[in-house]
Design a protein around this motif. Structure first.
Motif, PDB file in Angstrom:
ATOM      1  N   LEU A 115       1.008  -1.060   0.084  1.00 55.23           N
ATOM      2  CA  LEU A 115      -0.220  -0.287   0.190  1.00 55.23           C
ATOM      3  C   LEU A 115       1.010   1.030   0.153  1.00 55.23           C
ATOM      4  CD1 LEU A 115      -2.936   0.990   0.701  1.00 55.23           C
ATOM      5  CD2 LEU A 115      -2.017   1.171   3.100  1.00 55.23           C
ATOM      6  N   PRO A 116       0.912   2.412  -0.746  1.00 49.27           N
ATOM      7  CA  PRO A 116       1.857   3.208  -0.397  1.00 49.27           C
ATOM      8  C   PRO A 116       0.353   4.138  -0.089  1.00 49.27           C
ATOM      9  CG  PRO A 116      -0.260   3.346  -3.212  1.00 49.27           C
ATOM     10  CD  PRO A 116      -0.209   2.534  -2.398  1.00 49.27           C
ATOM     11  N   PRO A 117       1.900   5.400   0.460  1.00 47.36           N
ATOM     12  CA  PRO A 117       1.524   6.230   1.198  1.00 47.36           C
ATOM     13  C   PRO A 117       0.256   6.884   1.407  1.00 47.36           C
ATOM     14  CG  PRO A 117       3.800   7.014   0.639  1.00 47.36           C
ATOM     15  CD  PRO A 117       3.104   5.719  -0.516  1.00 47.36           C
ATOM     16  N   THR A 118      -0.621   6.066   2.440  1.00 51.62           N
ATOM     17  CA  THR A 118      -3.164   6.873   2.053  1.00 51.62           C
ATOM     18  C   THR A 118      -3.336   7.392   3.533  1.00 51.62           C
ATOM     19  OG1 THR A 118      -2.937   5.015   0.613  1.00 51.62           O
ATOM     20  CG2 THR A 118      -4.577   5.657   1.250  1.00 51.62           C
ATOM     21  N   GLU A 119      -4.020   8.808   3.070  1.00 47.81           N
ATOM     22  CA  GLU A 119      -4.272   9.507   3.950  1.00 47.81           C
ATOM     23  C   GLU A 119      -5.291   8.263   5.041  1.00 47.81           C
ATOM     24  OE1 GLU A 119      -4.015  12.735   6.436  1.00 47.81           O
ATOM     25  OE2 GLU A 119      -3.318  12.914   4.325  1.00 47.81           O
ATOM     26  N   CYS A 120      -5.075   8.930   6.625  1.00 42.12           N
ATOM     27  CA  CYS A 120      -6.267   8.002   7.263  1.00 42.12           C
ATOM     28  C   CYS A 120      -6.734   9.016   8.180  1.00 42.12           C
ATOM     29  CB  CYS A 120      -5.473   7.014   8.762  1.00 42.12           C
ATOM     30  SG  CYS A 120      -3.320   6.568   7.834  1.00 42.12           S
ATOM     31  N   GLN A 121      -8.096   8.389   8.495  1.00 42.89           N
ATOM     32  CA  GLN A 121      -8.635   9.843   9.658  1.00 42.89           C
ATOM     33  C   GLN A 121      -9.082   9.618  10.686  1.00 42.89           C
ATOM     34  OE1 GLN A 121     -13.514   8.124   8.401  1.00 42.89           O
ATOM     35  NE2 GLN A 121     -13.981   9.755   9.517  1.00 42.89           N
ATOM     36  N   VAL A 122      -9.123  10.138  11.842  1.00 45.60           N
ATOM     37  CA  VAL A 122      -8.468  10.856  13.014  1.00 45.60           C
ATOM     38  C   VAL A 122     -10.496  10.187  13.525  1.00 45.60           C
ATOM     39  CG1 VAL A 122      -7.809  11.349  15.052  1.00 45.60           C
ATOM     40  CG2 VAL A 122      -6.740  11.758  12.904  1.00 45.60           C
ATOM     41  N   ILE A 123     -10.804   8.982  13.620  1.00 43.10           N
ATOM     42  CA  ILE A 123     -12.265   9.378  14.065  1.00 43.10           C
ATOM     43  C   ILE A 123     -12.396   9.693  15.783  1.00 43.10           C
ATOM     44  CG2 ILE A 123     -13.026   7.588  12.443  1.00 43.10           C
ATOM     45  CD1 ILE A 123     -12.474   5.321  13.821  1.00 43.10           C
ATOM     46  N   LYS A 124     -11.353   9.337  16.432  1.00 42.50           N
ATOM     47  CA  LYS A 124     -12.215   9.758  17.992  1.00 42.50           C
ATOM     48  C   LYS A 124     -11.043  10.532  18.181  1.00 42.50           C
ATOM     49  CE  LYS A 124     -12.636   7.463  22.378  1.00 42.50           C
ATOM     50  NZ  LYS A 124     -13.248   5.950  23.252  1.00 42.50           N
ATOM     51  N   GLY A 125     -11.169  11.465  19.439  1.00 41.71           N
ATOM     52  CA  GLY A 125      -9.663  12.748  20.182  1.00 41.71           C
ATOM     53  C   GLY A 125      -9.005  13.288  18.796  1.00 41.71           C
ATOM     54  N   SER A 126      -7.370  12.797  19.738  1.00 41.93           N
ATOM     55  CA  SER A 126      -6.520  13.465  18.564  1.00 41.93           C
ATOM     56  C   SER A 126      -5.525  13.529  18.807  1.00 41.93           C
ATOM     57  CB  SER A 126      -6.728  15.364  19.114  1.00 41.93           C
ATOM     58  OG  SER A 126      -6.199  15.458  20.253  1.00 41.93           O
ATOM     59  N   LEU A 127      -4.566  13.097  17.600  1.00 36.41           N
ATOM     60  CA  LEU A 127      -3.107  12.800  17.738  1.00 36.41           C
ATOM     61  C   LEU A 127      -2.476  13.266  18.735  1.00 36.41           C
ATOM     62  CD1 LEU A 127      -2.639  10.843  14.264  1.00 36.41           C
ATOM     63  CD2 LEU A 127      -2.945   9.737  16.479  1.00 36.41           C
ATOM     64  N   PRO A 128      -1.516  13.008  19.871  1.00 43.14           N
ATOM     65  CA  PRO A 128      -0.460  14.096  20.977  1.00 43.14           C
ATOM     66  C   PRO A 128       0.565  14.129  20.783  1.00 43.14           C
ATOM     67  CG  PRO A 128      -0.839  11.549  22.407  1.00 43.14           C
ATOM     68  CD  PRO A 128      -1.989  11.594  20.513  1.00 43.14           C
ATOM     69  N   SER A 129       1.126  15.451  20.307  1.00 44.96           N
ATOM     70  CA  SER A 129       1.517  15.552  19.609  1.00 44.96           C
ATOM     71  C   SER A 129       3.521  14.751  19.179  1.00 44.96           C
ATOM     72  CB  SER A 129       2.530  17.291  20.355  1.00 44.96           C
ATOM     73  OG  SER A 129       2.928  17.563  21.005  1.00 44.96           O
ATOM     74  N   CYS A 130       3.364  14.176  20.508  1.00 45.83           N
ATOM     75  CA  CYS A 130       4.281  13.778  21.263  1.00 45.83           C
ATOM     76  C   CYS A 130       4.669  12.592  20.056  1.00 45.83           C
ATOM     77  CB  CYS A 130       4.717  12.973  22.655  1.00 45.83           C
ATOM     78  SG  CYS A 130       2.905  12.042  23.172  1.00 45.83           S
ATOM     79  N   LEU A 131       3.344  11.993  19.405  1.00 53.61           N
ATOM     80  CA  LEU A 131       3.521  10.527  18.405  1.00 53.61           C
ATOM     81  C   LEU A 131       4.384  11.134  17.109  1.00 53.61           C
ATOM     82  CD1 LEU A 131       0.022   9.037  18.744  1.00 53.61           C
ATOM     83  CD2 LEU A 131       2.266   8.321  19.832  1.00 53.61           C
ATOM     84  N   VAL A 530       0.216   4.011  25.382  1.00 51.63           N
ATOM     85  CA  VAL A 530      -0.110   2.788  24.467  1.00 51.63           C
ATOM     86  C   VAL A 530      -0.550   2.586  23.508  1.00 51.63           C
ATOM     87  CG1 VAL A 530      -0.317   0.745  25.434  1.00 51.63           C
ATOM     88  CG2 VAL A 530       1.203   2.070  27.314  1.00 51.63           C
ATOM     89  N   VAL A 531       0.328   2.743  21.888  1.00 49.77           N
ATOM     90  CA  VAL A 531       0.154   2.720  20.706  1.00 49.77           C
ATOM     91  C   VAL A 531      -0.118   0.749  20.271  1.00 49.77           C
ATOM     92  CG1 VAL A 531       0.621   4.800  20.442  1.00 49.77           C
ATOM     93  CG2 VAL A 531       2.063   2.674  19.652  1.00 49.77           C
ATOM     94  N   VAL A 557      -6.657   7.902  23.690  1.00 51.66           N
ATOM     95  CA  VAL A 557      -6.922   9.008  23.601  1.00 51.66           C
ATOM     96  C   VAL A 557      -7.407   9.082  21.800  1.00 51.66           C
ATOM     97  CG1 VAL A 557      -5.933   9.609  26.035  1.00 51.66           C
ATOM     98  CG2 VAL A 557      -4.832   9.416  23.651  1.00 51.66           C
ATOM     99  N   ALA A 558      -6.814   8.529  21.487  1.00 48.59           N
ATOM    100  CA  ALA A 558      -7.343   8.635  19.922  1.00 48.59           C
ATOM    101  C   ALA A 558      -7.751   7.304  18.747  1.00 48.59           C
ATOM    102  CB  ALA A 558      -5.483   9.536  19.342  1.00 48.59           C
ATOM    103  N   GLU A 559      -8.269   7.567  18.192  1.00 49.12           N
ATOM    104  CA  GLU A 559      -8.513   6.400  17.086  1.00 49.12           C
ATOM    105  C   GLU A 559      -8.613   6.996  15.455  1.00 49.12           C
ATOM    106  OE1 GLU A 559     -12.048   3.126  16.983  1.00 49.12           O
ATOM    107  OE2 GLU A 559     -11.923   4.235  19.000  1.00 49.12           O
ATOM    108  N   VAL A 560      -7.943   6.031  15.171  1.00 53.04           N
ATOM    109  CA  VAL A 560      -7.195   6.509  13.625  1.00 53.04           C
ATOM    110  C   VAL A 560      -8.096   5.166  12.413  1.00 53.04           C
ATOM    111  CG1 VAL A 560      -5.720   6.989  12.016  1.00 53.04           C
ATOM    112  CG2 VAL A 560      -5.340   7.592  13.865  1.00 53.04           C
ATOM    113  N   LYS A 561      -8.650   5.080  11.866  1.00 53.41           N
ATOM    114  CA  LYS A 561      -9.326   4.351  11.351  1.00 53.41           C
ATOM    115  C   LYS A 561      -8.207   4.323   9.912  1.00 53.41           C
ATOM    116  CE  LYS A 561     -13.283   2.688   8.170  1.00 53.41           C
ATOM    117  NZ  LYS A 561     -14.875   3.304   7.628  1.00 53.41           N
ATOM    118  N   LEU A 562      -8.045   2.770   9.827  1.00 51.05           N
ATOM    119  CA  LEU A 562      -7.018   2.737   8.835  1.00 51.05           C
ATOM    120  C   LEU A 562      -7.362   2.582   7.142  1.00 51.05           C
ATOM    121  CD1 LEU A 562      -4.209   0.743  10.810  1.00 51.05           C
ATOM    122  CD2 LEU A 562      -4.531   3.064  10.160  1.00 51.05           C
TER     123      LEU A 562
END
Length: 583
Positions: A115-131, A530-531, A557-562
């Motif tokens: 799979l080439p680089p493909t945009e994901c959708q953040v469906i819950k919360g937000s991704l912390p900056s430390c990630l 923890v991821v 705290v965050a959930e990303v739909k792949l």
């Protein structure tokens, strides 16, 4: 379980070679091992010797054969393939469920395309900056449909990377372009037998061994360029990122600015590293050094070594006091010592006579733990301590405590099922204390749950830590949730202090801890996240979960739909943006 190495069966020398094998001119056979899936259309780009100061090593020279165009196989290749089919259909068909590809590669264990680089959708919360950086997980993903027996550990390595920047996430899945993968891709068909499933019994071993030798002699494959599949784990040291499997040398990889994953090539560290290296090296967070080893079927059965902070390999330390080949998949370090386990699983040639695997359990053997100074120049100071029934595949951590060494690891209670019936495996996390003065060994169970794939805050590697994050086997190798353990107590009691179960029909893999403030020396040990990738077998969808490590329920705290499913795999690594820029 983890991808146990093919080290036992690697009999060819594997020093790097810049000469690519001469492939016969031919047209690609119409053989496909991967499930065809539609790609999304939206894409975005102590008492120890202080090590001497080292000068930076010369730039690495990676070994990577140039790709060739697939052509129709020449007559020798056609004959070899017919013989291969005869072996797989009549001599050694996949009759056991543990090596039946229809069962092993079912559900979310089935392979996927790149799979080439493909945009994901953040469906819950937000991704912390430390990630900001990338979480990358390795795992088996066979390039071709297995013609015969296939074990979960046999697949080609595929890296599933989620690149995170300023709250956005991009997923990319790419094969590690090993020599084996590249040559088989260009040939249009598999060339080497599956190590963990192809050598059960004398007849199967003899016929597949002869076929492999014929392919090598005909120039289809050059084992000097490597036989590994780089499908187990990743490590970042010496400002390089490596994909690892203990059957071969490390393969250097890098992430591009748009999130793609490139394979740079096989690294022998300027000729200093040969044959193979563990898939579980340990990085000392204080010195920046990396400690590692290799093991094999001939003496010395264990060889210990290290890399200085620049990534330059230091001299080997052969350990001759290990007198028989053992399955040494992982180890641990403290500030003073390196700690190895000589377990009951090892070479068992007698099993082959009855059609079994050459790697198996020796019930008469007493497990041992070996302790050697980290900067030892030979094995004269290696000490072995008997620890009956202690069989580990993974070490969580170890540390020095007065005149003792303490080790935390999941002990496999049903070790005889490690390779054949993983669903019957139960791993009990234990804390083992070895008094180096008296030789007394004490053991303390940490949890009764079936736990493995356990990790800690990487800043505590080799130092006394309190918290462990482990996957819940339900059954292995599926992970139904993650628990947080407090291993600081001395009481024999359940030590789970937090848990997060993924829900019915949802399974993940190894968790990974990412500190919220990695540069803050005053930060609490569990101040971070923890991821893990998690797959929903009911809907067929996969997600990337970010959990609060300090919360009592490991709150999401965050959930990303792949954009598409990520198959179950083995070990992962988080690489910070500052380190990605060094690649």
């Amino acid at each position: 379980m983890d991808a146990l190495s093919s080290s036992f069966l690697s009999t060819f020398p594997t020093r790097s070679s810049t000469t690519a094998p001469k492939l016969p001119p031919a047209k690609s056979l119409n053989i496909s091992s991967v499930r065809i899936e539609e790609r999304p259309t939206t894409q975005t780009p102590p008492k120890t010797t202080t090590p001497p100061k080292q000068t930076p090593p010369p730039p690495p020279s990676y070994s990577s054969p140039p790709p060739t165009k697939p052509n129709a196989p020449a007559l020798p290749a056609v004959i070899f393939n017919l013989f291969d089919d005869f072996i797989n259909n009549f001599v050694d068909p996949p009759v056991r469920s543990s090596v039946d590809p229809k069962r092993v590669l079912s559900g979310n264990f089935a392979p996927v395309t790149e799979l080439p680089p493909t945009e994901c959708q953040v469906i819950k919360g937000s991704l912390p900056s430390c990630l900001d950086g990338a979480y990358i997980r390795n795992g088996p993903n066979p390039q071709y449909l297995p013609r015969g027996p296939y074990h979960l550990f046999d697949g080609d390595g595929m890296l599933h990377s989620i690149r995170i920047s300023q709250g956005r996430a991009v997923l990319c899945s790419r094969y590690v372009k090993t020599y084996k993968y590249t040559v088989e891709r260009d040939a249009g068909f598999p060339l080497l037998p599956n190590v963990f499933s192809g050598f059960n019994g004398l007849t199967a071993s003899a016929t597949r061994g002869a076929l492999s030798a014929a392919r090598v002699a005909s120039g289809l494959y050059n084992p000097a360029n490597g036989i590994g599949n780089a499908n187990t784990s990743l490590a970042f040291f010496g400002d390089r990122l490596y994909a690892l499997a203990e059957s071969d040398l490390p393969y250097a990889v890098r992430l591009t600015a748009d999130g793609d994953v490139d394979t740079l090539g096989r690294n022998d560290f300027n000729g200093e590293l040969f044959m193979s290296m563990t898939a579980h090296p340990k990085i000392d967070p204080d010195t920046g050094e990396t400690f590692a080893f290799r093991y094999g079927p001939v003496p010395p059965f264990l060889t210990y070594f290290r890399f200085d902070p620049t990534g330059a390999k230091q001299p080997d330390v052969p350990v001759f006091s290990l007198t028989s080949p053992s399955m040494l998949h992982d180890f641990a370090i403290t500030k003073k010592y390196a700690v190895f386990t000589d377990i009951q699983i090892g070479m068992n040639p007698m099993e082959m006579i009855g059609g079994g695997s050459p790697v198996g359990l020796d019930a008469s053997k007493v497990s041992r733990i070996g302790v050697i100074p980290k900067y030892a120049k030979d094995d004269s100071e290696m000490r072995w301590f008997e620890v009956p029934g202690f069989n580990i595949m993974h070490a969580v951590n170890a540390w020095d405590e007065d005149d003792a060494v303490v080790m935390v690891a999941p002990n496999i209670l049903s070790a005889e099922h490690t390779l054949e019936r993983m669903e019957l495996v139960h791993a009990l996390v234990e804390k083992v204390r070895i008094d180096l003065k008296t030789g007394i060994v004490s053991r303390q169970p940490i949890s009764t749950r079936n736990l493995d794939f356990a990790v800690i805050n990487p800043a505590y590697q080799g130092k006394k830590n309190r918290f462990v994050y482990a996957g819940v086997g339900d059954p292995m190798p599926k992970i139904s949730g993650v628990v947080k353990l407090d291993v600081s107590g001395d009481e024999h009691k359940e030590s789970i202090v937090a848990s997060r179960m993924y829900g019915q029909g949802c399974f993940g893999g190894e968790p990974f801890f990412v500190a919220r403030e990695p540069e803050n020396p005053e930060a609490e040990e569990d101040d971070g996240y923890v991821v893990s990738y998690v797959h929903d077998e009911k809907t067929g969808e996969s997600r990337f979960l970010v959990m609060d490590a300090k919360s009592s329920e490991l709150e999401t705290v965050a959930e990303v739909k792949l954009p598409r499913r990520v198959p179950y795999g083995f070990h992962g690594l988080f690489v910070r943006e500052s380190d990605l820029k060094k690649l």
